[in-house]
Design an enzyme around this catalytic site. Structure first.
Site, PDB file in Angstrom:
ATOM      1  N   GLY A 197      -1.505   6.608   8.221  1.00  0.00           N
ATOM      2  CA  GLY A 197      -2.323   5.447   8.598  1.00  0.00           C
ATOM      3  C   GLY A 197      -1.863   5.096   9.949  1.00  0.00           C
ATOM      4  N   VAL A 209       8.645   6.680  23.610  1.00  0.00           N
ATOM      5  CA  VAL A 209       9.710   8.907  23.751  1.00  0.00           C
ATOM      6  C   VAL A 209       9.068   9.245  25.034  1.00  0.00           C
ATOM      7  CG1 VAL A 209       8.926  10.370  22.724  1.00  0.00           C
ATOM      8  CG2 VAL A 209       9.571   8.774  21.349  1.00  0.00           C
ATOM      9  N   ARG A 231      -3.873  12.877   7.600  1.00  0.00           N
ATOM     10  CA  ARG A 231      -3.042  12.719   6.404  1.00  0.00           C
ATOM     11  C   ARG A 231      -4.322  14.316   6.571  1.00  0.00           C
ATOM     12  NH1 ARG A 231      -4.497   7.245   5.003  1.00  0.00           N
ATOM     13  NH2 ARG A 231      -2.274   6.132   4.688  1.00  0.00           N
ATOM     14  N   ASP A 288       5.915   7.162   4.933  1.00  0.00           N
ATOM     15  CA  ASP A 288       7.040   8.176   4.049  1.00  0.00           C
ATOM     16  C   ASP A 288       6.265   9.695   3.836  1.00  0.00           C
ATOM     17  OD1 ASP A 288       4.543   7.553   2.752  1.00  0.00           O
ATOM     18  OD2 ASP A 288       5.629   6.691   1.034  1.00  0.00           O
ATOM     19  N   THR A 319       4.722   2.287  10.641  1.00  0.00           N
ATOM     20  CA  THR A 319       3.542   1.817   9.115  1.00  0.00           C
ATOM     21  C   THR A 319       3.400   0.065   9.094  1.00  0.00           C
ATOM     22  OG1 THR A 319       3.436   1.725   6.535  1.00  0.00           O
ATOM     23  CG2 THR A 319       5.376   2.377   7.912  1.00  0.00           C
ATOM     24  N   ASP A 351       2.991  -0.861   6.048  1.00  0.00           N
ATOM     25  CA  ASP A 351       3.549  -1.306   5.057  1.00  0.00           C
ATOM     26  C   ASP A 351       5.427  -1.783   4.478  1.00  0.00           C
ATOM     27  OD1 ASP A 351       1.220  -0.974   3.959  1.00  0.00           O
ATOM     28  OD2 ASP A 351       1.506   1.371   3.226  1.00  0.00           O
ATOM     29  N   ASP A 385       6.964  -0.164   3.975  1.00  0.00           N
ATOM     30  CA  ASP A 385       8.154   0.218   2.977  1.00  0.00           C
ATOM     31  C   ASP A 385       9.310   1.263   2.901  1.00  0.00           C
ATOM     32  OD1 ASP A 385       5.983   2.288   3.516  1.00  0.00           O
ATOM     33  OD2 ASP A 385       5.894   1.999   1.018  1.00  0.00           O
ATOM     34  N   ARG A 405      -0.470  -0.638  -0.221  1.00  0.00           N
ATOM     35  CA  ARG A 405      -0.759   0.304  -2.116  1.00  0.00           C
ATOM     36  C   ARG A 405       0.299  -0.206  -2.684  1.00  0.00           C
ATOM     37  NH1 ARG A 405      -3.270   5.677   0.932  1.00  0.00           N
ATOM     38  NH2 ARG A 405      -0.536   4.887   1.681  1.00  0.00           N
ATOM     39  N   GLY A 455       1.304 -20.460   4.079  1.00  0.00           N
ATOM     40  CA  GLY A 455       1.146 -21.732   2.775  1.00  0.00           C
ATOM     41  C   GLY A 455       0.553 -21.191   1.838  1.00  0.00           C
ATOM     42  N   LYS A 484      -4.636 -30.218  -5.119  1.00  0.00           N
ATOM     43  CA  LYS A 484      -4.332 -30.020  -3.828  1.00  0.00           C
ATOM     44  C   LYS A 484      -6.331 -29.593  -3.982  1.00  0.00           C
ATOM     45  CE  LYS A 484      -0.550 -27.889  -3.165  1.00  0.00           C
ATOM     46  NZ  LYS A 484       0.654 -26.525  -2.663  1.00  0.00           N
ATOM     47  N   GLN A 531      -6.039  -5.211   9.236  1.00  0.00           N
ATOM     48  CA  GLN A 531      -4.922  -5.362   9.571  1.00  0.00           C
ATOM     49  C   GLN A 531      -4.183  -4.812  10.443  1.00  0.00           C
ATOM     50  OE1 GLN A 531      -3.557  -6.821   5.286  1.00  0.00           O
ATOM     51  NE2 GLN A 531      -5.426  -5.893   4.805  1.00  0.00           N
TER      52      GLN A 531
HETATM   53  O1  F6P Z   1       0.102   3.503   4.201  1.00  0.00           O
HETATM   54  C1  F6P Z   1      -0.628   1.957   5.159  1.00  0.00           C
HETATM   55  C2  F6P Z   1      -2.096   1.661   4.196  1.00  0.00           C
HETATM   56  O2  F6P Z   1      -2.712   1.125   4.972  1.00  0.00           O
HETATM   57  C3  F6P Z   1      -2.067   1.354   2.926  1.00  0.00           C
HETATM   58  O3  F6P Z   1      -1.277  -0.220   3.286  1.00  0.00           O
HETATM   59  C4  F6P Z   1      -2.965   1.195   2.325  1.00  0.00           C
HETATM   60  O4  F6P Z   1      -3.314   1.402   1.168  1.00  0.00           O
HETATM   61  C5  F6P Z   1      -3.852   2.646   3.074  1.00  0.00           C
HETATM   62  O5  F6P Z   1      -2.820   3.002   4.338  1.00  0.00           O
HETATM   63  C6  F6P Z   1      -4.989   2.814   3.320  1.00  0.00           C
HETATM   64  O6  F6P Z   1      -5.131   4.305   3.669  1.00  0.00           O
HETATM   65  P1  F6P Z   1      -6.985   4.416   4.793  1.00  0.00           P
HETATM   66  O7  F6P Z   1      -6.078   4.311   5.637  1.00  0.00           O
HETATM   67  O8  F6P Z   1      -6.902   6.384   4.483  1.00  0.00           O
HETATM   68  O9  F6P Z   1      -7.429   3.401   3.722  1.00  0.00           O
END
Ligand code: F6P
Length: 325
Positions: free
Chosen positions: A14, A26, A75, A106, A129, A131, A133, A175, A189, A216, A257
């Protein structure tokens, strides 16, 4: 292994905002060091199918501010096969590539590790990424931009939610992990956040919302897409059964995003790490990811970056509850 004179750079998996800034760093650091760089188009697929283009310093002008990746990303199914990887290595040999810089998450590093284990290729990774992660870096390239995009959207949702006394469920990406969800919940918030890392029940969520709704006019629940209770739509349907009188709506932010101009923070991180990747290769390092830990550039073997789960900050999780009272 001989000296590094020609580097291949690719983006895989992604995309994330800041990948272009990393590619630029680079290419320009390599030029500064008198090394050639070839851009591989379409991630590992480009390596399998011999899709390369030499990049000089002027080829990466005016890209630091652009989202996406000029090298495109994928991918790759072909690269998952031993035959595909043999073709990839043959491409490297044909073009005289001595090393690779692989920018991604990853999946990208899993591929890089296989290239190293099977064929002894020199590969160094950059954490690209949204994420966040990956272990071995406090932040990944693209995370800050993604969080800012989510927060901007939630600020707008808050306006309309307050006008109509509504409860909103906002789904953000993630994910397997809740880094974007947690950071954007704090910054916007939000009243509650659903995270894949925690076992949270719908009953508990409803209890919290009932307390908050006494005082609220609006409530926002941030949901990480990978939450075990389901995404925002599934969770809202369960909540609707328990709070039938509450006016509620769902917004799924999705791939918004992943795009957009990177924040200054992401541009600086990408520039720093992109440059460091070239320097590390020249210093003889490979088989690792270059990250930033406590403000310092650090390398982590691929196995460590992908094998270890990075934990969410516990104090931030608690803070969402404290600040929503
Ligand atoms: O790994 C990054 C990410 O944005 C995840 O948060 C999300 O689930 C996934 O890629 C979405 O992937 P795709 O672009 O293949 O729908």
């Amino acid at each position: 292994m001989g000296p590094v004179r020609h580097i291949g750079v690719l983006t895989s998996g992604g995309d994330s905002p800041g990948m272009n800034a990393a590619i630029r760093a680079v290419v320009r650091t390599a030029a500064f060091r008198g090394i050639r760089v070839s851009g591989i188009i379409g991630g590992y697929d480009g390596l399998v199918n011999d899709h390369l283009r030499e990049l000089g310093p002027r080829d990466v002008s005016n890209i630091i501010q652009r989202g996406g990746t000029i090298l495109r990303s994928a991918r790759s199914e072909a690269f998952r096969t031993a035959e595909g990887r043999t073709q990839a290595v043959a491409t490297m040999a044909r073009h005289g590539l001595d090393a690779l810089v692989a920018i991604g998450g990853d999946g990208t590093f899993t591929g890089a590790k296989v290239l190293l284990d099977e064929h002894g290729c020199r590969v160094i990774g950059l954490p690209g990424t949204i994420d966040n992660d990956l272990a071995g870096t406090d932040r990944t390239i693209g995370f800050d931009t993604a969080v800012n995009t989510a927060v901007e959207a939630m600020d707008k949702i808050r306006d309309t939610a307050s006008s109509h006394d509504r409860l909103f469920f906002v789904e953000v990406m993630g994910r397997d992990t809740g880094f974007i969800a947690l950071a954007s919940a704090i910054a916007s918030g939000a009243e509650y956040v659903m995270l894949p890392e925690l076992c949270q029940s719908i009953d508990q969520l409803v209890k919290e919302l009932s307390q908050a709704s006494r005082l609220k006019s609006s409530s926002i629940v941030v949901v990480a897409e990978g939450d075990e209770q389901g995404g925002a739509v599934a969770i809202s349907e369960q909540v609707r059964k328990l709070l039938p009188d509450r006016d509620m709506r769902v917004t799924v932010l999705g791939h918004l995003q992943r795009g957009g101009s990177p924040t200054a923070m992401d541009r600086i991180l990408a520039s720093r790490l992109g440059s460091a990747a070239v320097e590390q290769l020249l210093a003889g390092e490979h088989g690792c990811m270059v990250g930033e830990v406590n403000g310092q550039v650090r390398t982590t073997p691929f196995a460590g970056a992908i094998g270890k789960r990075k934990s969410l900050q516990e104090d931030l999780i608690a803070l969402v509850g404290i600040l929503s009272t």
